[in-house]
Design a protein around this motif. Structure first.
Motif, PDB file in Angstrom:
ATOM      1  N   SER A   1       0.832  -1.197   0.000  1.00  0.00           N
ATOM      2  CA  SER A   1       0.000   0.000   0.000  1.00  0.00           C
ATOM      3  C   SER A   1       0.866   1.245   0.000  1.00  0.00           C
ATOM      4  O   SER A   1       1.995   1.221   0.506  1.00  0.00           O
TER       5      SER A   1
ATOM      6  N   ILE B   1       0.170   5.473   0.884  1.00  0.00           N
ATOM      7  CA  ILE B   1      -0.814   6.447   1.354  1.00  0.00           C
ATOM      8  C   ILE B   1      -0.213   7.840   1.224  1.00  0.00           C
ATOM      9  O   ILE B   1       0.944   8.074   1.565  1.00  0.00           O
TER      10      ILE B   1
ATOM     11  N   GLY C   1      -3.337  11.393   3.709  1.00  0.00           N
ATOM     12  CA  GLY C   1      -4.119  10.182   3.947  1.00  0.00           C
ATOM     13  C   GLY C   1      -5.346  10.074   3.080  1.00  0.00           C
ATOM     14  O   GLY C   1      -6.078   9.093   3.164  1.00  0.00           O
TER      15      GLY C   1
ATOM     16  N   ILE D   1      -5.099   6.513  -1.239  1.00  0.00           N
ATOM     17  CA  ILE D   1      -4.437   5.276  -0.839  1.00  0.00           C
ATOM     18  C   ILE D   1      -4.464   4.304  -2.008  1.00  0.00           C
ATOM     19  O   ILE D   1      -5.502   4.146  -2.655  1.00  0.00           O
TER      20      ILE D   1
ATOM     21  N   SER E   1      -4.039   3.540   6.899  1.00  0.00           N
ATOM     22  CA  SER E   1      -4.441   4.865   7.390  1.00  0.00           C
ATOM     23  C   SER E   1      -3.242   5.492   8.094  1.00  0.00           C
ATOM     24  O   SER E   1      -2.251   4.808   8.373  1.00  0.00           O
TER      25      SER E   1
END
Length: 126
Positions: A48, A50, A54, A57, A70
């Protein structure tokens, strides 16, 4: 910079884990953040990325819909909520920081990120 992951462990198939990554020594919200994993005998793969706020993503296809990344910029902390875990999710999980304005198209390449933690082990058993 210091990057420290935590929260790994052993879980059965279908279970959940939440990884955390705390960062110090840099201005956290200047950095996009990534999660990577590496299984024995395999290359490190991007899980992932981000964005700094935030709001944006990206996920690898293999985890999309099961994992949620997150960040809390007030705590200099990144999270990875992992649900519906599978044996193939077994790996060392790494957190990484990249001094970039956005997650680039190449976000899944480890070279995109300059600061790395030591990793936390996740083991999923059937």
């Amino acid at each position: 910079a210091q990057v420290v992951e935590s929260g790994g462990g052993s879980v059965q198939v279908g279970g959940s884990l939440r990884l955390s990554c705390t960062v110090s020594g840099l201005t956290f919200d200047d950095y996009v953040m990534g999660w990577f994993r590496q299984a024995p005998g395999k290359e490190r793969e991007g899980v992932s990325c981000i964005s700094r706020s935030g709001a944006t993503i990206y996920y690898a296809n293999s985890v999309n819909g099961r994992f949620t990344a997150s960040r809390d910029n007030t705590k200099n902390t990144l999270y990875l909520q992992m649900n519906s875990l599978k044996p193939e999710d077994t790996a060392m999980y790494y957190c990484a920081a990249g001094l970039r304005s956005v997650c680039p198209d190449s976000w899944s390449a480890p070279g995109t990120f300059g600061s790395w933690g030591q990793g936390t082990q996740v083991t999923v058993s059937s």
